[in-house]
Scaffold this motif. Structure first.
Motif, mmCIF file in Angstrom:
data_model
loop_
_atom_site.group_PDB
_atom_site.id
_atom_site.type_symbol
_atom_site.label_atom_id
_atom_site.label_comp_id
_atom_site.label_asym_id
_atom_site.label_seq_id
_atom_site.Cartn_x
_atom_site.Cartn_y
_atom_site.Cartn_z
ATOM 1 N N ASP A 188 2.796 -0.011 -8.146
ATOM 2 C CA ASP A 188 2.205 1.191 -7.579
ATOM 3 C C ASP A 188 1.666 0.973 -6.172
ATOM 4 N N GLY A 189 1.073 -0.154 -5.937
ATOM 5 C CA GLY A 189 0.581 -0.445 -4.597
ATOM 6 C C GLY A 189 1.705 -0.522 -3.587
ATOM 7 N N MET A 190 2.846 -1.052 -4.028
ATOM 8 C CA MET A 190 3.999 -1.101 -3.136
ATOM 9 C C MET A 190 4.534 0.305 -2.837
ATOM 10 N N ASN A 191 4.507 1.173 -3.838
ATOM 11 C CA ASN A 191 4.914 2.557 -3.597
ATOM 12 C C ASN A 191 4.041 3.200 -2.521
ATOM 13 N N CYS A 192 2.756 2.962 -2.602
ATOM 14 C CA CYS A 192 1.827 3.500 -1.612
ATOM 15 C C CYS A 192 2.144 2.969 -0.220
ATOM 16 N N LYS A 193 2.353 1.662 -0.135
ATOM 17 C CA LYS A 193 2.621 1.056 1.170
ATOM 18 C C LYS A 193 3.935 1.561 1.758
ATOM 19 N N ASN A 194 4.942 1.736 0.916
ATOM 20 C CA ASN A 194 6.239 2.192 1.420
ATOM 21 C C ASN A 194 6.165 3.582 2.042
ATOM 22 N N VAL A 195 5.510 4.518 1.360
ATOM 23 C CA VAL A 195 5.452 5.869 1.917
ATOM 24 C C VAL A 195 4.574 5.914 3.159
ATOM 25 N N GLU A 196 3.567 5.048 3.229
ATOM 26 C CA GLU A 196 2.745 4.992 4.438
ATOM 27 C C GLU A 196 3.548 4.476 5.629
ATOM 28 N N MET A 197 4.487 3.592 5.378
ATOM 29 C CA MET A 197 5.282 3.021 6.469
ATOM 30 C C MET A 197 6.497 3.864 6.828
ATOM 31 N N PHE A 198 6.888 4.782 5.963
ATOM 32 C CA PHE A 198 8.119 5.559 6.144
ATOM 33 C C PHE A 198 7.878 6.599 7.242
ATOM 34 N N SER A 199 8.089 6.212 8.485
ATOM 35 C CA SER A 199 7.660 7.031 9.620
ATOM 36 C C SER A 199 8.846 7.725 10.287
ATOM 37 N N LEU A 200 8.528 8.834 10.929
ATOM 38 C CA LEU A 200 9.497 9.614 11.701
ATOM 39 C C LEU A 200 9.130 9.535 13.168
ATOM 40 N N ILE A 201 10.037 9.036 13.989
ATOM 41 C CA ILE A 201 9.904 9.135 15.447
ATOM 42 C C ILE A 201 10.871 10.229 15.891
ATOM 43 N N GLY A 202 10.337 11.349 16.286
ATOM 44 C CA GLY A 202 11.155 12.503 16.655
ATOM 45 C C GLY A 202 10.353 13.771 16.453
ATOM 46 N N ASP A 203 10.969 14.879 16.757
ATOM 47 C CA ASP A 203 10.312 16.181 16.672
ATOM 48 C C ASP A 203 10.450 16.725 15.255
ATOM 49 N N PRO A 204 9.352 16.861 14.499
ATOM 50 C CA PRO A 204 9.476 17.368 13.125
ATOM 51 C C PRO A 204 9.936 18.819 13.054
ATOM 52 N N SER A 205 9.815 19.570 14.163
ATOM 53 C CA SER A 205 10.275 20.963 14.163
ATOM 54 C C SER A 205 11.756 21.088 14.517
ATOM 55 N N LEU A 206 12.437 19.950 14.689
ATOM 56 C CA LEU A 206 13.863 19.976 15.006
ATOM 57 C C LEU A 206 14.644 20.683 13.905
ATOM 58 N N VAL A 207 15.471 21.641 14.294
ATOM 59 C CA VAL A 207 16.376 22.292 13.351
ATOM 60 C C VAL A 207 17.583 21.373 13.172
ATOM 61 N N ILE A 208 17.808 20.905 11.965
ATOM 62 C CA ILE A 208 18.875 19.928 11.724
ATOM 63 C C ILE A 208 20.218 20.575 12.029
ATOM 64 N N GLY A 209 20.938 19.981 12.941
ATOM 65 C CA GLY A 209 22.209 20.545 13.369
ATOM 66 C C GLY A 209 22.068 21.643 14.389
ATOM 67 N N GLY A 210 20.838 22.043 14.728
ATOM 68 C CA GLY A 210 20.627 23.056 15.756
ATOM 69 C C GLY A 210 20.914 24.460 15.319
ATOM 70 N N LYS A 211 21.158 24.710 14.038
ATOM 71 C CA LYS A 211 21.493 26.045 13.556
ATOM 72 C C LYS A 211 20.290 26.636 12.851
#
Length: 650
Positions: free
Chosen positions: A222-245
């Motif tokens: 369980d501790g590893m699950n916590c650490k994994n999601v904390e590290m799972f980061s996005l570098i980019g614009d979260p409002s990006l429309v996937i594929g631009g459509k």
């Protein structure tokens, strides 16, 4: 700038997946290939073309990775390997031979330009943005792998999803591998629009399957699950429309006006139109109307009331006219005041005459004092044609699916206001040989050649118009001023044209002079936002572009060719491939000693700020951004300094 390139073009439908022989030492088992293949099959089921670079196939190499990315992919999945802040690497055989894809390769070898993928990568520290974090050795300092890919100019990626620290794996079926795989599973199985939405739902689904239960007296897993999601980061614009459509209802609102009538695009022939009259008003059928002179303004010719004065004009209204046999309404040689209101004219393109001869919706010739408002023109040769007339007003017209929307020839004192023009096979609004025209508050879209074409005219004002190409037509132009003088384009928005936003061009024997473009917004045009072209002996000159924003154009922001003594002032020119291109052709080489002037502008974040060939450019007193701007000067004189230390408030 990168977001505008991320659109559903053919390259977006491809996916790169890379494998490797990474962790499991079982002979003959390529574990990263196995993880990559699961993602590959999901994306193939989604309709993507998958390009596999696997250790088991013998084609996994740095060169092939660069080659595939340069061709363009919508997504790239680097299956779990080893990572440091500045590189991802994996084994390709049991003897532990390695290949890597590092920041050095991103900077020097990757040339994918506008083909920008969303990248998911398995490896430690890939998105560790702390320049002194991770392994703080000199070779590991600086930009991390993820930020290097996203921030790369003229290529790289649109976003990177990866780990900020040391990732935890036991097999290729759990922990961080499972989290990466869930990213693609969520995209393939749920209706997802935005990248941030996909990232968040991936984490939620992972925690539903692998919860963090702090009430248990244990740390793993369980501790590893916590650490994994904390590290799972996005570098980019979260409002990006996937594929631009953008999905229906979420499209950028450019304030298109409502139709005056409840027009139904499903109406294809006269019978359909007759059945839908009730949707558009209380019309009565009328045969085509022909009026030649004031004496023909009679009830038999559709006049409902009025006596022809300015206070009480002749009124022609609420008629529905099929123009398949002749022009719907033809008025010639009148000077009495006429008001044409709420009429519907259609089917002129289905003329019964020889091929190529189309009937117009409404035609005025040698007419004074005519006002046309609240009318609908559908599928005619020319929706409204005005020739040799004066004191004409066209207001709140809907002009749909005509060859030419509105044509005004050799006329003066004409106003075109509040009209919607769409779906023209040629020009939306065509003006030839006119003076003193005002074109204001119109919406024009989906016209094959140009939304507005003005030729051999003077004192034309185009203001407060919204001009777009929503269908990405192959030769579209927003506004053309051809051999026209003393005209103004003000407060207009132009978006998405495949050639140019605005063109000022000289004719065979005359130039476009002393025109002004001000307070406009021109963006997402493929070749150039604004172009000033001169070809002959007397080039286009003394035009002014002021206080406008020219940005996100695939080619140039502003192009000046064989043109002299133009002024660009107070403009923001940014996120274009080339900010300003100034060029003289060799036959006009002596003219390079006539300057063009660029002052008090913000010119920044372009791949090339200025490109000058055989030019003389006074580009002092501009702000060039916080990063070093690229200037290309070939046989040119360019004065760039002094420059402004701060951006201007534009």
């Amino acid at each position: 700038m990168k977001v505008r390139h991320h659109q559903k073009k053919p390259w977006f439908n491809r996916v790169l997946v890379t494998g490797g022989d990474w962790y499991d030492e079982t002979p003959g088992f390529y574990d990263a290939d196995y993880a990559a293949e699961r993602v590959a099959k999901m994306m193939e089921a989604k309709g993507f073309d998958v390009i596999r670079l696997y250790a088991s196939l013998g084609n996994l190499s740095t060169k092939n990775i660069c080659k595939v990315l340069d061709r363009g992919v919508g997504f790239a999945f680097f299956a779990p390997g080893d990572g440091l802040r500045t590189k991802w690497y994996t084994s390709i055989n049991e003897s532990c031979s390695e290949i890597e894809f590092s920041v050095r390769h991103i900077v020097m070898c990757l040339h994918n330009r506008e083909k920008l993928p969303i990248v998911v990568i398995g490896g430690c520290l890939i998105n560790d943005i702390d320049p002194y974090g991770g392994y703080p050795t000199p070779l590991q300092r600086g930009k991390c792998w993820g930020w290097s890919l996203v921030s790369k100019i003229d290529g790289g990626g649109i976003a990177v999803i990866g780990g900020t620290g040391s990732c935890f794996y036991r097999t290729v079926n759990d922990f961080f591998v499972l989290l990466e795989e869930m990213f693609f599973e969520t995209y393939c199985t749920e209706k997802i629009t935005y990248l941030g939405e996909l990232w968040g739902k991936t984490i939620s689904r992972y925690l539903d399957l692998c919860p963090v239960r702090w009430d248990l007296d244990r740390i793993q897993p369980d501790g590893m699950n916590c650490k994994n999601v904390e590290m799972f980061s996005l570098i980019g614009d979260p409002s990006l429309v996937i594929g631009g459509k953008v999905p229906a209802g979420g499209r950028e609102n450019l304030h298109k006006p409502q139709y005056m009538f409840g027009w139904d695009d499903a109406c294809k022939d006269s019978e359909d139109l007759k059945e839908n009259y009730h949707l558009m008003g209380d019309f009565e059928l009328h045969s085509p109307i022909v009026i030649d002179g004031d004496d023909d303004l009679t009830p038999e010719n559709g006049v409902r009331r009025g006596n022809g004065t300015e206070e009480d004009p002749y009124i022609i209204e609420c008629w529905a006219i099929n123009a398949s046999n002749s022009t719907g309404i033809s008025i010639r040689n009148t000077s009495a005041y006429i008001l044409i209101n709420r009429c519907f004219i259609f089917n002129g393109r289905k003329a019964s005459g020889p091929p190529g001869f189309l009937n117009n919706g409404l035609e005025l010739k040698n007419v004074k004092n005519c006002y046309i408002q609240n009318c609908l023109f559908v599928e005619n040769g020319v929706g409204v044609r005005v020739v040799s007339s004066t004191n004409i007003a066209l207001k709140n017209l809907t002009v749909h699916s005509n060859d030419i929307g509105i044509s005004i020839i050799k006329s003066s004192d004409v106003k075109v206001h509040g009209c919607t023009v769409e779906g023209c096979m040629d020009d939306g609004l065509r003006v030839i040989g006119c003076s003193d025209l005002v074109v204001s508050s119109n919406y024009i879209d989906d016209c094959y050649f140009s939304n507005i074409r003005v030729a051999c005219s003077t004192a034309v004002r185009i203001e407060d118009c919204l001009l777009i190409d929503s269908k990405n037509l192959s030769r579209s132009v927003g506004i053309i001023l051809y051999a026209s003088n003393n005209s103004k384009i003000e407060n207009c928005t132009l978006k998405g044209f495949s050639f140019y936003g605005i063109v000022l061009s000289e004719g065979f024997d005359s130039a476009s002079k002393r025109n002004e473009i001000s307070n406009c917004k021109i963006y997402e045009c493929s070749f150039s936002g604004i172009a000033i072209y001169g070809i002959g002996i007397d080039p286009v000159h003394k035009n002014c572009i002021s206080h406008s924003k020219i940005f996100n154009n695939d080619g140039r922001g502003i192009t000046i060719l064989n043109s002299k003594e133009n002024l660009i002032k107070g403009c923001a020119i940014y996120n274009n491939s080339i900010g300003i291109c100034s060029n003289y052709l060799l036959p006009n080489l002596p003219m390079m000693f006539k300057k063009n002037h660029i002052h008090n502008c913000n010119i920044y974040q372009n791949n090339v700020a200025l490109l000058c060939i055989f030019s003389n450019l006074d580009a002092r007193y501009n702000w060039w951004g916080t990063e070093r701007s690229s200037i290309v000067s070939i046989f040119s004189i360019v004065r760039r300094y002094p420059s402004s230390p701060e951006p201007y408030p534009i």
